[in-house]
Design an enzyme around this catalytic site. Structure first.
Site, PDB file in Angstrom:
ATOM      1  N   MET A 127      24.012  50.648  31.986  1.00 39.97           N
ATOM      2  CA  MET A 127      23.718  50.621  33.156  1.00 39.97           C
ATOM      3  C   MET A 127      23.691  52.459  33.305  1.00 39.97           C
ATOM      4  SD  MET A 127      22.551  49.555  36.001  1.00 39.97           S
ATOM      5  CE  MET A 127      23.183  47.812  37.042  1.00 39.97           C
ATOM      6  N   GLN A 178      61.494  54.574  32.033  1.00 36.63           N
ATOM      7  CA  GLN A 178      60.659  53.806  32.125  1.00 36.63           C
ATOM      8  C   GLN A 178      60.487  53.659  33.771  1.00 36.63           C
ATOM      9  OE1 GLN A 178      60.591  49.913  30.037  1.00 36.63           O
ATOM     10  NE2 GLN A 178      59.355  51.157  28.768  1.00 36.63           N
TER      11      GLN A 178
END
Lengths: 564, 156
Positions: free
Chosen positions: A475, A114
């Site tokens: 859109m 991580q």
């Protein structure tokens, strides 16, 4: 002073800064901080279900209240999830402090579990960022982070804290006053420039106020209203400035730009003077730069010198805090400017308004999305905050909602982040609990952070999500209609979840509205119940957002209607 | 618009990641860096960067404004009246005529700085344009390696 851990310093700093709420998501590298949150309940912590949503929620909170929004995330994927939130806030100049955990100092650079170069990633999408190297630096860094976030041109600041630093002991002495030698934003505007600007206004024949998001950020809408009323000069608003003037202000020509009104865009095109208050001349506003405000001299007031002259030549640059500048400019303008002078100009613009008003063809057979927005406005104007996602619904909301005040409209302008609306609306609700929080979304956008239904239900944020559902990525579909010969590549979203059941499965309330009556009932019911709600409104699939200036086109060449 | 060459000095706080902020700004906005030198300013917490760049007047203006905007930037100096110098090191094979090489170096404010078993290392320090000429001139001595140092500049 007693020593304390870096983690404890983080929560103490929040207390010093008066932070009342932190949105976040724990993980390995930030666990020490969360352990302190558990022990010291100085502020409410809201556990979102995704780090991106935590940052958007903090952002919505900041936009609604004007305070600094705060989010905590862990290292690696926790942080990378937060990046879209940071970039969204950066583009719209929203004050945030985002604290991330990092792997221990000794493991940085080893490709540890991580681990990611968080400050490297956040550098281009934050106002500033810090990697903390020792607990002793923490109080100063956190104080600077809040100071940088809220001063000057506001923006997000990222503080990355390695896990061993949060465990380290150090002295906690929180700086009361922050002074950064290398950072001194200009507040006061140049008096001579202000004087010259006022003279230019007094001499202009066709001036227009070009109102931008800086007005909202600097809390200067009252002064702008005073200025507009005193000078009787017509005004246009950018997306980010909606609500600066009341919707029924006779001087307001509406929104400007790609989906602006005919009158607003023509005013910009024919003006001889633009009085630009805190906008940044975004391409969605200017259209083709060489044709933009061709006949106009430009006054540009902005706190960020790099915004001035970046895209267009500015004749009267004024750098400083808009509020401070208006406090000086407004009395001078009242004295010098004769509102009668612009009467014929106002008449021209009024004719433009009458010629092509913002309108749509209503129908009894199918719900028009514009009608939904108007309806919400009739029921709630002045009583609700309207957040949106990004797309057609966003533009209809910006066009048709009757805004009455600043910070009423919460939308991702610069970055155009789908998935912003719902988490932001939760942050809005947390910031202004007495008002109704509405998120207007599309069927595409809402799915990008739908998991936050769980957060909203858990913390009782009765956000009402109104989905203008046209079964399309609307859109993009619109652009495909106009510019790609109706090749609807991957924009058909007919495959959908049952939004009603989905809302119910999270413990919220779902409604489906296929008629106007059903919509009215659903909205009334959701408001009266005060629940987390999702209203799936089946709207006209093929409605387009008009007027439209094609990307890169000039403002005076608008598509006013589209007939199939 | 006409591209112009500009030398910009930036005084920055000596802190983690500051160089990457500056170069990141240039990279993200597509500005050009021709050369960049950095060193701490003696007896202070600041470093001085000298950046040689080029662009239209508008681009140059933006570069300066954007640099100012970075939090750790203390000062941006846009030079007009300046003294510029650049250093270059080159490795020349021993079999070349060292007397000629040395004479050339002298003409460019330099000399031979090291003699090894196979090659000599020469140095010159002069105005950037003259350094270009020097580099052209030493080509006839078959240099194996040429290392330019980047421009440093100071206002007159």
């Amino acid at each position: 002073m007693a020593k304390m851990t870096g983690a404890r310093m983080v929560v103490e700093a929040m207390r010093e800064e008066g932070v009342e709420v932190v949105f976040g998501y724990p993980g390995g590298a930030i666990m020490n901080v969360y352990d302190e949150i558990y022990k010291h309940r100085y502020f409410q912590h809201i556990l979102t279900r995704h780090e991106q949503a935590a940052v958007h929620a903090a952002d919505g909170y900041a936009r609604a209240t004007g305070k600094v929004g705060v989010a905590f995330v862990t290292s690696g994927p926790g942080f990378t999830n937060a990046v879209t939130g940071l970039a969204t806030a950066y583009m719209d100049s929203i004050p945030l402090v985002v604290v991330s955990g990092q792997v221990p100092l000794s493991m940085i650079g080893t490709d540890a579990f991580q681990e990611i170069d968080a400050v490297g990633i956040s550098r281009p999408c934050t106002k500033h960022n810090f990697l903390v190297k020792s607990a002793d630096e923490l109080p100063q860094i956190l104080a600077e982070a809040f100071y940088i976030a809220r001063t000057g041109r506001p923006g997000p600041v990222h503080v990355d804290i390695p896990k061993d630093v949060t465990a380290q002991l150090g002295e906690f002495s929180y700086p009361k006053d922050v002074k950064i030698e290398t950072y001194k934003p200009t507040i006061k505007g140049n008096a001579r420039q202000i004087k010259k600007a006022v003279e230019a206004i007094a001499e202009a024949k066709k001036p227009v106020f070009y109102l931008g998001g800086g007005i909202i950020n600097s809390n200067s809408a009252d002064l702008v209203r005073e200025l507009v009323a005193a000078t009787q000069i017509p005004a246009v608003e950018t997306l980010m400035a909606r609500g600066t003037l009341r919707y029924d202000d006779p001087m307001l020509l509406g929104m400007v730009g790609m989906h602006g009104t005919y009158a607003a865009n023509m005013a910009m095109s024919e003006a001889d003077l633009l009085i630009a208050l805190g906008p940044r001349f975004d391409d969605r506003v200017t259209g083709k730069l060489s044709e933009f405000a061709k006949y106009a001299k430009i006054i540009h007031v902005d706190i960020d010198p790099s915004s001035i002259g970046k895209l267009v030549h500015v004749d009267y640059p004024i750098v400083g805090d808009l509020k401070a500048i208006l406090q000086e400019l407004v009395p001078k303008a009242k004295e010098k400017v004769n509102p009668q002078r612009y009467e014929s100009w106002r008449e021209i613009l009024q004719r433009y308004q009458e010629l092509h008003p913002l309108t749509y063809e209503d129908s009894d057979k199918v719900i028009k999305p514009e009608w939904v927005i108007q309806r919400v406005g009739e029921k709630l104007k002045g009583k609700a905050r309207i957040s949106t996602d990004v797309g057609q619904h966003q533009m209809w909301a910006a066009q048709y909602y009757p805004f009455t005040r600043p910070r009423e409209f919460i939308t991702s302008g610069g970055l155009g982040t789908m998935g912003f609306g719902f988490p932001a609306a939760m942050g809005v609700k947390r910031g202004v609990p007495d008002e109704i929080s509405i998120n207007i979304s599309g069927d595409g956008s809402i799915l990008m952070n739908i998991q936050e239904l769980m957060t909203a239900v858990e913390y009782r944020f009765p956000v009402i999500n109104i989905i203008l559902n046209n079964n399309y990525l609307g859109m993009v579909r619109q652009w495909q209609t106009f510019f790609y010969d109706k090749r609807y590549a991957e924009t058909d979203l007919s495959m959908q979840p049952d939004f009603v059941k989905l809302a119910e499965s999270f413990g919220g309330v779902g409604y489906r509205a296929k008629t106007k009556e059903e919509f009215d009932e659903a909205l009334d019911d959701a408001i009266s119940k005060g629940v987390v709600a999702l209203i799936d409104v089946v709207v006209d699939r093929y409605e387009n957002v008009l007027p439209m200036v094609p990307a890169g086109g000039s403002l005076y060449n608008m598509l006013l209607e589209y007939k199939d | 618009m006409i591209e112009q060459r500009r030398v910009i000095s930036v005084i920055v706080l000596n802190e983690h990641g500051v160089l990457s902020r500056i170069t990141g700004l240039f990279a993200a906005r597509g500005y050009n860096i021709e050369s960049l030198t950095v060193a701490p300013i003696p007896g202070s917490k600041y470093s001085r960067l000298t950046i040689v760049t080029s662009g239209s007047p508008r681009v140059i203006e933006q570069i300066i404004k954007q640099l100012h905007k970075l939090i750790p930037v203390y000062k941006v100096i846009e030079h007009s009246e300046i003294v510029e110098k650049e250093m270059v090191l080159a490795k020349i094979p021993l079999e070349e005529s060292l007397a000629d090489v040395e004479a050339l170096c002298r003409a460019y404010n330099g000399n031979i700085v090291n003699i090894g078993q196979e090659s000599v290392i020469i140095m010159a320090a002069d105005e950037p344009l003259r350094i270009e000429h020097f580099i052209k001139a030493i080509e006839r001595f078959n240099p194996k390696e040429i290392v330019r140092g980047g421009v440093v500049a100071v206002e007159r």
